[in-house]
Design an enzyme around this catalytic site. Structure first.
Site, PDB file in Angstrom:
ATOM      1  N   CYS A 150      14.636  -1.291   9.745  1.00  0.00           N
ATOM      2  CA  CYS A 150      14.466  -0.794  11.106  1.00  0.00           C
ATOM      3  C   CYS A 150      13.589   0.442  11.009  1.00  0.00           C
ATOM      4  O   CYS A 150      13.006   0.720   9.968  1.00  0.00           O
ATOM      5  CB  CYS A 150      15.821  -0.421  11.703  1.00  0.00           C
ATOM      6  SG  CYS A 150      16.977  -1.800  11.820  1.00  0.00           S
ATOM      7  N   CYS A 155      11.527   0.237  -2.244  1.00  0.00           N
ATOM      8  CA  CYS A 155      11.264  -1.184  -1.966  1.00  0.00           C
ATOM      9  C   CYS A 155       9.758  -1.459  -2.030  1.00  0.00           C
ATOM     10  O   CYS A 155       8.982  -0.893  -1.254  1.00  0.00           O
ATOM     11  CB  CYS A 155      11.780  -1.504  -0.562  1.00  0.00           C
ATOM     12  SG  CYS A 155      11.199  -3.075   0.086  1.00  0.00           S
ATOM     13  N   SER A 173      -1.259  -9.462   8.576  1.00  0.00           N
ATOM     14  CA  SER A 173      -0.543  -9.041   7.368  1.00  0.00           C
ATOM     15  C   SER A 173      -1.393  -9.094   6.106  1.00  0.00           C
ATOM     16  O   SER A 173      -1.141  -8.362   5.156  1.00  0.00           O
ATOM     17  CB  SER A 173       0.730  -9.875   7.190  1.00  0.00           C
ATOM     18  OG  SER A 173       0.413 -11.244   7.188  1.00  0.00           O
ATOM     19  N   ASP A 177      -3.026 -13.876   2.075  1.00  0.00           N
ATOM     20  CA  ASP A 177      -1.874 -13.364   2.834  1.00  0.00           C
ATOM     21  C   ASP A 177      -1.013 -12.504   1.910  1.00  0.00           C
ATOM     22  O   ASP A 177      -1.173 -12.533   0.690  1.00  0.00           O
ATOM     23  CB  ASP A 177      -1.043 -14.508   3.433  1.00  0.00           C
ATOM     24  CG  ASP A 177      -0.184 -14.018   4.611  1.00  0.00           C
ATOM     25  OD1 ASP A 177      -0.299 -12.846   5.003  1.00  0.00           O
ATOM     26  OD2 ASP A 177       0.607 -14.827   5.143  1.00  0.00           O
ATOM     27  N   CYS A 191      17.116 -10.514  -0.560  1.00  0.00           N
ATOM     28  CA  CYS A 191      17.129  -9.056  -0.441  1.00  0.00           C
ATOM     29  C   CYS A 191      18.441  -8.645   0.209  1.00  0.00           C
ATOM     30  O   CYS A 191      18.775  -9.134   1.284  1.00  0.00           O
ATOM     31  CB  CYS A 191      15.961  -8.555   0.406  1.00  0.00           C
ATOM     32  SG  CYS A 191      16.028  -6.768   0.587  1.00  0.00           S
ATOM     33  N   CYS A 250      12.106  -1.034  -6.425  1.00  0.00           N
ATOM     34  CA  CYS A 250      13.012  -2.182  -6.293  1.00  0.00           C
ATOM     35  C   CYS A 250      12.137  -3.421  -6.228  1.00  0.00           C
ATOM     36  O   CYS A 250      11.330  -3.578  -5.311  1.00  0.00           O
ATOM     37  CB  CYS A 250      13.882  -2.096  -5.041  1.00  0.00           C
ATOM     38  SG  CYS A 250      14.939  -3.570  -4.889  1.00  0.00           S
TER      39      CYS A 250
HETATM   40  P1  AMP Z   1       6.748 -18.049   5.386  1.00  0.00           P
HETATM   41  O1  AMP Z   1       5.967 -18.653   6.504  1.00  0.00           O
HETATM   42  O2  AMP Z   1       8.227 -18.326   5.501  1.00  0.00           O
HETATM   43  O3  AMP Z   1       6.196 -18.402   4.021  1.00  0.00           O
HETATM   44  O4  AMP Z   1       6.666 -16.460   5.538  1.00  0.00           O
HETATM   45  C1  AMP Z   1       5.567 -15.753   5.094  1.00  0.00           C
HETATM   46  C2  AMP Z   1       4.904 -15.020   6.235  1.00  0.00           C
HETATM   47  O5  AMP Z   1       5.854 -14.241   6.964  1.00  0.00           O
HETATM   48  C3  AMP Z   1       3.836 -14.073   5.724  1.00  0.00           C
HETATM   49  O6  AMP Z   1       2.692 -14.219   6.546  1.00  0.00           O
HETATM   50  C4  AMP Z   1       4.443 -12.678   5.853  1.00  0.00           C
HETATM   51  O7  AMP Z   1       3.502 -11.792   6.376  1.00  0.00           O
HETATM   52  C5  AMP Z   1       5.618 -12.833   6.813  1.00  0.00           C
HETATM   53  N1  AMP Z   1       6.874 -12.259   6.260  1.00  0.00           N
HETATM   54  C6  AMP Z   1       7.277 -12.198   4.987  1.00  0.00           C
HETATM   55  N2  AMP Z   1       8.493 -11.643   4.880  1.00  0.00           N
HETATM   56  C7  AMP Z   1       8.897 -11.320   6.114  1.00  0.00           C
HETATM   57  C8  AMP Z   1      10.074 -10.721   6.665  1.00  0.00           C
HETATM   58  N3  AMP Z   1      11.082 -10.349   5.900  1.00  0.00           N
HETATM   59  N4  AMP Z   1      10.128 -10.575   8.011  1.00  0.00           N
HETATM   60  C9  AMP Z   1       9.122 -10.977   8.795  1.00  0.00           C
HETATM   61  N5  AMP Z   1       7.980 -11.540   8.335  1.00  0.00           N
HETATM   62  C10 AMP Z   1       7.858 -11.731   7.025  1.00  0.00           C
END
Ligand code: AMP
Length: 471
Positions: A8, A244, A291, A353, A390, A441
């Site tokens: 947060c 982290c 991102s 990414d 995590c 971490c």
């Molecule tokens: P995924 O589509 O499940 O492989 O998630 C990867 C994408 O989600 C990447 O583009 C990251 O930027 C974003 N991402 C990774 N971890 C998180 C998180 N904990 N919360 C929100 N977005 C995330």
């Protein structure tokens, strides 16, 4: 384990003016740390008044209501919640009235011994409205304040009970404290603004208030913030640090600096390392916006390959990551991104990414690029494979959801439909961050937790027994 709170954002300001509007600005700057709810509390000399609501800061905290919040000391919060945990009861700051006056708390992080502590409090007669870490923390602060009537001693005693990650802002009457857990999992910085001092999750918020960065709150430190100065109560026990790494890789704003290391700089370094570790012959490099942008710029610069924007992102679309079902997540990715056809048509593309968790985003994006006419699509990722949950606040909870726990890199490449896939190496990531491995971490990529996690120890022991049996 606690439920709904994750990474947060928190802020606290003490100044010679009414602080609510400055805190509102600061919360908008750290909005990326949580979009589920927002809240502000100020001490007006007698009581603590709050405005809280669901949604983005602009919706949750209407300007007219914020203007009505008087007081030269205040704290604020933006909350990230996982799917299904959206109740307003969880919005922070949380306030209570006690024998010695009002207290308010806002928390970033996750308390790993939440269940045990909550049960202990309940045995002592406490009742709880929510499953939230914030409520537990404020109950503990109130309990110790009752015993010693000294906020620093009370907060130190609470820190002695809490395991896990926390960056806290605590208001005891008109006294403001910034607190960082002994491992320093979460960022927290002190800034000097015109007429006062502030403490906040990210330095970008200090910049937005035209303030000056003073320093980071040290792990395990309690910092009292007043309008004229800040006073330190350092951690009496020395711990190894464990900041982290995902803050630099994904979570924090690129214009923030954490523990002296700039987020944008780290992301560019990641791109540079990736270009050396995983080269490819392509026409241009493009990011997954937003991102992967800095990572992609670093890659393009190092490889001497042109950089292009190949996707248009709809920044008003819903968050895909927390949608409850795979179908919804996949549909939402197409709502969020659209390829720029004229740019990608007939081209050999490298898309960068920050991370792959389930693989949903990249599978969808690679298919969209191919449909738009891309000749080749190569994928590069700025974080080694995520393999372990995590427990310190990043929303990655179960081993099963991680694609890297089920498939090899080659298989993942096939699943997402790419021509090649490369992750940054573990050592490459540490080099890019520029902080000693022992001070980070890295649990989500190496499975080694800096603190004891209830249940996880037993699970890992069980796992190694299983591995042994199968050798
Ligand atoms: P995924 O589509 O499940 O492989 O998630 C990867 C994408 O989600 C990447 O583009 C990251 O930027 C974003 N991402 C990774 N971890 C998180 C998180 N904990 N919360 C929100 N977005 C995330």
């Amino acid at each position: 384990m606690s439920g709904p709170e994750h990474s947060c954002g928190v802020v606290g300001i003490s100044a010679d003016f009414d602080v609510a509007s400055a805190m509102h600005t600061a919360l908008m700057i750290i909005q990326h740390r949580g979009q589920e709810s927002a809240g502000l509390s100020t001490f007006n000399g007698q009581t603590i008044e709050s405005v809280k609501g669901n949604g983005l800061v602009t919706v949750a905290l209407p300007k007219e209501e914020v203007k009505g919040l008087l007081g030269h000391v205040g704290i604020g919060h933006v909350r990230y919640a996982t799917a299904g945990n959206k109740s307003i009861a969880y919005a922070q700051p949380i306030t209570v009235t006690t024998n010695f006056g009002p207290v308010a708390v806002a928390h970033d992080g996750e308390i790993t011994n939440f269940a045990e502590l909550k049960e202990k409090c309940m045995r002592g007669g406490s009742t709880f409205l929510t499953e939230s870490d914030g409520e537990l923390i404020i109950k503990l602060v109130a309990k110790y304040m009752n015993q010693c009537n000294d906020p620093v001693k009370a907060i130190r005693a609470v820190m002695g009970e809490l395991d896990g990650s926390y960056a806290l802002v605590v208001m005891v009457g008109g006294r403001l404290f910034g607190v960082r857990d002994p491992y320093g999992f979460k960022p927290l910085s002190i800034g000097k603004v015109d007429g006062g001092y502030m403490v906040v999750s990210e330095t970008a918020a200090i910049d937005s208030l035209r303030g000056d960065f003073v320093r980071d709150v040290e792990p395990g430190e309690i910092c009292e913030i007043t309008r004229d100065m800040y006073k330190t109560y350092p951690n009496p026990v020395q711990h190894p640090r464990a900041t982290c790494m995902f803050e630099w890789v994904y979570f924090a704003r690129p214009d923030s600096v954490i523990d002296g290391v700039g987020v944008y700089e780290v992301r560019r370094n990641i791109g540079r390392v990736l270009a050396r570790e995983c080269p490819a012959d392509v026409d241009f490099v493009m990011p997954v916006p937003d991102s992967g942008r800095a990572h992609a710029i670093g890659y393009a610069c190092e490889a001497g390959i042109p950089y292009e924007e190949g996707f248009m992102k709809n920044r008003f679309a819903d968050r895909t990551f927390i949608m409850p079902t795979q179908k919804e997540r996949e549909f939402a990715v197409s709502m969020k991104m659209n390829p720029i056809k004229k740019t990608v048509e007939g081209k050999r593309i490298m898309i960068v990414d920050d991370s792959i968790v389930r693989g949903t985003t990249l599978k969808k994006l690679v298919a969209m690029l191919r449909k738009a006419g891309a000749r080749e699509v190569h994928v590069r990722i700025g974080c080694p494979p995520v393999i372990a949950p995590c427990y310190y606040g990043v929303d990655m909870k179960t081993r099963d959801e991680f694609i890297a726990n089920h498939y090899s890199v080659e298989e993942i490449c096939g699943i997402i439909g790419a021509d090649s896939l490369g992750y940054i190496s573990y050592d490459g990531l540490i080099e890019a961050i520029g902080i000693r491995e022992g001070d980070l971490c890295l649990a989500c990529i190496n499975g080694k937790y800096p603190t004891i996690i209830p249940g996880e120890v037993h699970r890992s022991q069980f796992q190694s027994t299983l591995n042994h049996d199968f050798q």
